[in-house]
Enzyme design. Structure first.
Site, PDB file in Angstrom:
ATOM      1  N   GLY A  45       0.851  -1.186   0.000  1.00 55.65           N
ATOM      2  CA  GLY A  45       0.000   0.000   0.000  1.00 55.65           C
ATOM      3  C   GLY A  45       0.881   1.228   0.000  1.00 55.65           C
ATOM      4  O   GLY A  45       2.031   1.184   0.435  1.00 55.65           O
ATOM      5  N   GLN A  50       2.883   9.856   1.609  1.00 59.93           N
ATOM      6  CA  GLN A  50       4.179   9.178   1.654  1.00 59.93           C
ATOM      7  C   GLN A  50       5.090   9.555   0.491  1.00 59.93           C
ATOM      8  O   GLN A  50       6.273   9.233   0.503  1.00 59.93           O
ATOM      9  CB  GLN A  50       3.987   7.660   1.687  1.00 59.93           C
ATOM     10  CG  GLN A  50       3.350   7.175   2.965  1.00 59.93           C
ATOM     11  CD  GLN A  50       3.198   5.682   2.948  1.00 59.93           C
ATOM     12  OE1 GLN A  50       2.236   5.145   2.399  1.00 59.93           O
ATOM     13  NE2 GLN A  50       4.178   4.994   3.525  1.00 59.93           N
ATOM     14  N   CYS A  97       5.846   0.003   7.688  1.00 60.02           N
ATOM     15  CA  CYS A  97       5.481   1.145   6.862  1.00 60.02           C
ATOM     16  C   CYS A  97       6.692   1.575   6.047  1.00 60.02           C
ATOM     17  O   CYS A  97       7.799   1.636   6.573  1.00 60.02           O
ATOM     18  CB  CYS A  97       5.002   2.287   7.756  1.00 60.02           C
ATOM     19  SG  CYS A  97       4.513   3.772   6.871  1.00 60.02           S
ATOM     20  N   LEU A  98       6.468   1.880   4.774  1.00 58.99           N
ATOM     21  CA  LEU A  98       7.575   2.326   3.925  1.00 58.99           C
ATOM     22  C   LEU A  98       8.209   3.610   4.443  1.00 58.99           C
ATOM     23  O   LEU A  98       9.403   3.835   4.242  1.00 58.99           O
ATOM     24  CB  LEU A  98       7.094   2.523   2.486  1.00 58.99           C
ATOM     25  CG  LEU A  98       6.596   1.269   1.768  1.00 58.99           C
ATOM     26  CD1 LEU A  98       6.067   1.624   0.383  1.00 58.99           C
ATOM     27  CD2 LEU A  98       7.679   0.211   1.681  1.00 58.99           C
ATOM     28  N   HIS A 139      -4.688   0.908   7.270  1.00 57.85           N
ATOM     29  CA  HIS A 139      -3.334   1.453   7.419  1.00 57.85           C
ATOM     30  C   HIS A 139      -3.138   2.635   6.454  1.00 57.85           C
ATOM     31  O   HIS A 139      -2.679   3.700   6.860  1.00 57.85           O
ATOM     32  CB  HIS A 139      -2.295   0.362   7.159  1.00 57.85           C
ATOM     33  CG  HIS A 139      -0.885   0.831   7.250  1.00 57.85           C
ATOM     34  ND1 HIS A 139      -0.068   0.517   8.310  1.00 57.85           N
ATOM     35  CD2 HIS A 139      -0.133   1.593   6.414  1.00 57.85           C
ATOM     36  CE1 HIS A 139       1.126   1.074   8.123  1.00 57.85           C
ATOM     37  NE2 HIS A 139       1.111   1.734   6.968  1.00 57.85           N
ATOM     38  N   GLU A 140      -3.499   2.447   5.195  1.00 54.64           N
ATOM     39  CA  GLU A 140      -3.322   3.519   4.209  1.00 54.64           C
ATOM     40  C   GLU A 140      -4.285   4.670   4.471  1.00 54.64           C
ATOM     41  O   GLU A 140      -3.932   5.838   4.305  1.00 54.64           O
ATOM     42  CB  GLU A 140      -3.473   2.980   2.784  1.00 54.64           C
ATOM     43  CG  GLU A 140      -2.454   1.924   2.400  1.00 54.64           C
ATOM     44  CD  GLU A 140      -1.016   2.308   2.687  1.00 54.64           C
ATOM     45  OE1 GLU A 140      -0.649   3.500   2.526  1.00 54.64           O
ATOM     46  OE2 GLU A 140      -0.239   1.428   3.081  1.00 54.64           O
ATOM     47  N   HIS A 143      -2.973   7.087   6.868  1.00 56.85           N
ATOM     48  CA  HIS A 143      -2.018   8.043   6.286  1.00 56.85           C
ATOM     49  C   HIS A 143      -2.712   9.304   5.779  1.00 56.85           C
ATOM     50  O   HIS A 143      -2.194  10.400   5.961  1.00 56.85           O
ATOM     51  CB  HIS A 143      -1.234   7.413   5.133  1.00 56.85           C
ATOM     52  CG  HIS A 143      -0.049   6.627   5.554  1.00 56.85           C
ATOM     53  ND1 HIS A 143       1.026   7.176   6.218  1.00 56.85           N
ATOM     54  CD2 HIS A 143       0.248   5.311   5.393  1.00 56.85           C
ATOM     55  CE1 HIS A 143       1.925   6.238   6.450  1.00 56.85           C
ATOM     56  NE2 HIS A 143       1.486   5.099   5.968  1.00 56.85           N
TER      57      HIS A 143
END
Length: 185
Positions: A45, A50, A97-98, A139-140, A143
């Site tokens: 994702g 991000q 997480c990225l 999760h996304e 963000h």
């Protein structure tokens, strides 16, 4: 185009993102670039904050998480998303997480959700998801609301991670993809 991933500590990650219109930008190009960026970083994702854009856009592809269960996975674009309802039992799963490389922790989330959004053609949808698909969406979605998975952790756990998170902000971390660090000197 592959964007660099914005690291923990950048203010864009803590902002509530704004809805967009078809005139805001070239959505199809952005979505294509977001999928390319996500895949190049081995993510499932990616949300627009991000990559430094405070807009309500995120992409998901849960196939890598669901292939062991024989499920095809969910590959989808969510624009101007709003979760209507979350329900069911909370369950833990080790999330990463990225934007926060090298840190993985158990996060508790509800097992089901109902979400409304528009796709890349600005067609409206209202759908329900559960299990791993719901978790990745949650999760996304966090963000685009300025919430990170670390915000869900208990206070003690956050304090124990403080130095690692600070190092990420300063660029003292190893990632297999390009990143932008807010405090790198």
């Amino acid at each position: 185009m592959i964007y660099p991933i914005v690291a923990y500590g950048d203010p864009v990650l803590k902002k509530r993102a704004l809805d967009i219109t078809p005139e805001t930008l070239d959505v199809k190009k952005l979505v294509e670039d977001m999928f390319e960026t996500m895949y190049s970083a081995s993510g499932v994702g990616l949300a627009a904050p991000q990559i430094g854009k405070a807009i309500r856009v995120f992409v998901v592809d849960t196939a890598p998480l669901e292939e062991d269960e024989g499920k095809p996975g969910l590959k989808k674009v969510f624009i101007n998303a709003h979760i209507i309802k979350e329900e069911g039992k909370e369950w833990a799963f080790e999330e990463g997480c990225l934007s926060i490389p090298g840190i993985r922790e158990d996060v508790y989330r509800k097992e089901k959700l109902r979400i409304k959004y528009v796709d890349e053609n600005f067609v409206a949808h209202e759908e329900e998801y559960e299990g791993m698909q719901a978790r990745v969406i949650q999760h996304e979605y966090d963000h685009i609301d300025g919430v990170l998975f670390t915000d869900h952790l208990p206070g003690l756990k956050k304090r124990l991670l403080k130095n690692k998170l600070s190092n990420i902000s300063r660029g003292i971390v190893k990632a297999d993809y390009r990143m932008v660090f807010p405090m790198k000197k």
